[in-house]
Write a protein that holds these residues in place. Sequence first.
Motif, PDB file in Angstrom:
ATOM      1  N   PRO A  12       0.800  -1.213  -0.084  1.00 33.24           N
ATOM      2  CA  PRO A  12      -0.009  -0.055   0.002  1.00 33.24           C
ATOM      3  C   PRO A  12       0.783   1.281   0.000  1.00 33.24           C
ATOM      4  N   GLU A  13       0.246   2.513  -0.419  1.00 28.01           N
ATOM      5  CA  GLU A  13       0.987   3.560  -0.417  1.00 28.01           C
ATOM      6  C   GLU A  13       1.227   4.209   0.973  1.00 28.01           C
ATOM      7  N   PHE A  14       0.261   4.070   1.830  1.00 29.87           N
ATOM      8  CA  PHE A  14       0.503   4.265   3.385  1.00 29.87           C
ATOM      9  C   PHE A  14       0.300   3.345   4.011  1.00 29.87           C
ATOM     10  N   ILE A  15       0.699   3.007   5.408  1.00 34.41           N
ATOM     11  CA  ILE A  15       0.345   2.273   6.327  1.00 34.41           C
ATOM     12  C   ILE A  15      -0.002   3.176   7.587  1.00 34.41           C
ATOM     13  N   ALA A  16      -0.852   2.409   8.382  1.00 31.66           N
ATOM     14  CA  ALA A  16      -1.333   2.908   9.567  1.00 31.66           C
ATOM     15  C   ALA A  16      -1.511   1.756  10.565  1.00 31.66           C
ATOM     16  N   GLN A  17      -1.050   2.176  11.921  1.00 30.15           N
ATOM     17  CA  GLN A  17      -1.161   1.372  13.184  1.00 30.15           C
ATOM     18  C   GLN A  17      -2.366   1.755  13.743  1.00 30.15           C
ATOM     19  N   VAL A  18      -3.333   0.602  13.930  1.00 30.27           N
ATOM     20  CA  VAL A  18      -4.578   1.040  14.733  1.00 30.27           C
ATOM     21  C   VAL A  18      -4.964   0.227  15.803  1.00 30.27           C
ATOM     22  N   PRO A  19      -5.639   0.873  16.897  1.00 31.83           N
ATOM     23  CA  PRO A  19      -5.881  -0.117  18.114  1.00 31.83           C
ATOM     24  C   PRO A  19      -6.641  -1.304  17.808  1.00 31.83           C
ATOM     25  N   LEU A  20      -6.714  -2.260  18.261  1.00 30.33           N
ATOM     26  CA  LEU A  20      -7.640  -3.645  17.963  1.00 30.33           C
ATOM     27  C   LEU A  20      -7.908  -3.932  19.342  1.00 30.33           C
ATOM     28  N   VAL A  21      -9.206  -3.603  19.579  1.00 28.47           N
ATOM     29  CA  VAL A  21      -9.860  -3.901  21.006  1.00 28.47           C
ATOM     30  C   VAL A  21     -10.385  -5.427  20.793  1.00 28.47           C
ATOM     31  N   SER A  22     -10.474  -5.919  22.087  1.00 27.82           N
ATOM     32  CA  SER A  22     -11.251  -7.592  21.894  1.00 27.82           C
ATOM     33  C   SER A  22     -12.454  -7.470  21.388  1.00 27.82           C
ATOM     34  N   GLY A  23     -12.814  -8.318  20.434  1.00 26.68           N
ATOM     35  CA  GLY A  23     -13.876  -8.833  19.761  1.00 26.68           C
ATOM     36  C   GLY A  23     -14.185  -7.967  18.305  1.00 26.68           C
ATOM     37  N   MET A  24     -13.129  -7.165  18.071  1.00 20.58           N
ATOM     38  CA  MET A  24     -13.153  -6.482  16.792  1.00 20.58           C
ATOM     39  C   MET A  24     -12.620  -7.245  15.767  1.00 20.58           C
ATOM     40  N   SER A  25     -13.201  -7.533  14.558  1.00 21.12           N
ATOM     41  CA  SER A  25     -12.734  -8.451  13.579  1.00 21.12           C
ATOM     42  C   SER A  25     -12.143  -7.393  12.372  1.00 21.12           C
ATOM     43  N   ASN A  73       4.534   4.286   2.916  1.00 20.36           N
ATOM     44  CA  ASN A  73       5.137   2.993   3.246  1.00 20.36           C
ATOM     45  C   ASN A  73       6.153   2.622   2.360  1.00 20.36           C
ATOM     46  N   ARG A  74       5.860   2.832   1.008  1.00 23.04           N
ATOM     47  CA  ARG A  74       6.499   2.200  -0.147  1.00 23.04           C
ATOM     48  C   ARG A  74       8.152   2.801  -0.260  1.00 23.04           C
ATOM     49  N   ASP A  75       9.198   1.720  -0.171  1.00 23.23           N
ATOM     50  CA  ASP A  75      10.569   2.060  -0.651  1.00 23.23           C
ATOM     51  C   ASP A  75      11.061   3.362   0.458  1.00 23.23           C
ATOM     52  N   ARG A  76      10.616   3.035   1.802  1.00 24.28           N
ATOM     53  CA  ARG A  76      11.350   4.057   2.697  1.00 24.28           C
ATOM     54  C   ARG A  76      12.528   3.527   3.192  1.00 24.28           C
ATOM     55  N   PHE A  77      12.791   2.346   3.365  1.00 21.60           N
ATOM     56  CA  PHE A  77      13.817   1.744   3.940  1.00 21.60           C
ATOM     57  C   PHE A  77      15.126   1.463   2.575  1.00 21.60           C
ATOM     58  N   VAL A 223       8.262  -0.111   4.740  1.00 23.06           N
ATOM     59  CA  VAL A 223       7.873  -0.006   6.227  1.00 23.06           C
ATOM     60  C   VAL A 223       6.975  -1.210   6.778  1.00 23.06           C
ATOM     61  N   LEU A 224       6.016  -1.699   6.084  1.00 24.99           N
ATOM     62  CA  LEU A 224       5.208  -2.693   6.543  1.00 24.99           C
ATOM     63  C   LEU A 224       6.053  -4.012   6.523  1.00 24.99           C
ATOM     64  N   HIS A 225       7.002  -4.220   5.706  1.00 27.04           N
ATOM     65  CA  HIS A 225       7.514  -5.506   5.560  1.00 27.04           C
ATOM     66  C   HIS A 225       8.790  -5.613   6.726  1.00 27.04           C
ATOM     67  N   SER A 244      20.625  -4.080   9.075  1.00 24.29           N
ATOM     68  CA  SER A 244      21.822  -3.244   8.188  1.00 24.29           C
ATOM     69  C   SER A 244      20.931  -2.715   7.286  1.00 24.29           C
ATOM     70  N   LEU A 245      20.180  -1.613   7.688  1.00 21.88           N
ATOM     71  CA  LEU A 245      19.024  -1.036   6.669  1.00 21.88           C
ATOM     72  C   LEU A 245      18.802   0.421   7.449  1.00 21.88           C
ATOM     73  N   GLY A 246      18.228   1.274   6.659  1.00 16.75           N
ATOM     74  CA  GLY A 246      17.545   2.427   7.525  1.00 16.75           C
ATOM     75  C   GLY A 246      16.935   3.321   6.473  1.00 16.75           C
ATOM     76  N   THR A 247      16.548   4.460   7.283  1.00 19.38           N
ATOM     77  CA  THR A 247      15.555   5.424   6.272  1.00 19.38           C
ATOM     78  C   THR A 247      15.983   6.818   7.083  1.00 19.38           C
ATOM     79  N   ASP A 248      15.928   7.972   6.498  1.00 18.70           N
ATOM     80  CA  ASP A 248      16.359   9.277   6.789  1.00 18.70           C
ATOM     81  C   ASP A 248      15.278   9.823   7.643  1.00 18.70           C
ATOM     82  N   THR A 249      14.000   9.215   7.642  1.00 20.12           N
ATOM     83  CA  THR A 249      13.046   9.708   8.396  1.00 20.12           C
ATOM     84  C   THR A 249      12.258   8.627   9.311  1.00 20.12           C
ATOM     85  N   ARG A 250      12.179   9.311  10.634  1.00 16.14           N
ATOM     86  CA  ARG A 250      11.489   7.951  11.496  1.00 16.14           C
ATOM     87  C   ARG A 250      10.418   7.236  10.986  1.00 16.14           C
ATOM     88  N   SER A 251      10.247   6.023  11.159  1.00 16.52           N
ATOM     89  CA  SER A 251       9.007   5.421  11.045  1.00 16.52           C
ATOM     90  C   SER A 251       8.495   4.908  12.337  1.00 16.52           C
TER      91      SER A 251
END
Length: 406
Positions: A12-25, A73-77, A223-225, A244-251
Amino acid sequence: MAGGTGTTAVRPEFIAQVPLVSGMSADNLEAAYGGQVLSEARGEGYALMGFSASEVRGGLNAQGTRVVHVERNRDRFQGGGLTATMSATRSVWINGEFDTWANATRSVWINGSFNLVPQNTVTFQQIGLEAAQAKASNLGAGVKVAVVDTGVDIDHPAFAGSLAPQNEWRDFRDNDTNPDEEGVLGTGGYGHGTGVAGIVLQVAPKAIILPLRVLGPDGSGDVLHVAQAIDWAVKCNAQIINLSLGTDTRSNVVQDAINRATAKGVMVISAAGNDNRSSLNYPANDAMAGAAGDYSLSVGSVDAGDLKSSFSNYGKALEIVAPGEDVYTPGPDNLLVAWSGTSMAAPVVTGSLALALGQKWNISARDMIKGLTDNAADIYRNGMNSAYKDKLGKGRLDLTVFSKVQ
């Protein structure tokens, strides 16, 4: 070697980390945010989701929802040929029988020469490896090291008997279980991961390499991988993760994965980057701070005379340096090659920690890292590296510290 034949992973072009509560599919999450659920960590209470640029501009269906992180997401590292260079020196792998060496049928050192790869004798004398391997005579036995990189040439004789069980191998780039290198030697990142893994095994010959491919043939990755590979390494009980990899901006997504790893006592070693810049690549830049600090380490590079390598990044955040110039190591297709870069210095440190862990000494992983940095060799003496005073960490890796262990 050719890599896997699985279906190319979702990118994907962008990635997000989201909260996952119990019972949420997964369906619930996608209905709430839009986008696509890519992975779930129910025990950790979060999920990773992918989005297009239009979905991000539309607010991620954000009515009443909370997104922890959103980032490109893409090609950040970057890794491979973009953060290290392979010299023109390459030859057929002649002595490369790590399996026989690891099984103690071959001496590691003979008359002060590094027996397996004589070209590395001076490099390893610089850090006191001969005495360290004599002291840590288990040679890293049983210590699992995850190499998150371009993959590993799994058929190279250097890795015979030294790889983790095949059911643990992963290629996150191609979404399959074959983390073999892909590409053409001398182009992009091809051979980078093989070289990194080979350096770890030269320092700790009985360690176990967990090959995890996240970077493509050009040396770039998502980033995802990278985050998925870190989580997978922890799940597979890796004790050390080499980045042994990196990016110039924080992920933030990757840093959170590192924090989850270090919270479980897993050590994470990161290369500082090769831009000769007064700041480090991420995640190395965050290694000494925050939740990961006690179990993570940033590594820069010096030459054979302990002078800062012309390419190595530097700065107050750098914690230690190690030899990283013309380090000989396995290359794809049964070759021996030489690489230069902080990408090569990092696995020298990783292998050193694997040596220590293999001894079952009564020392915590946190104290092992502190011991290496606190006992580093002075590289500022007599005006050396004066332009980089206090910006090359506490000094150069010095394994004579092993002699102090009772």
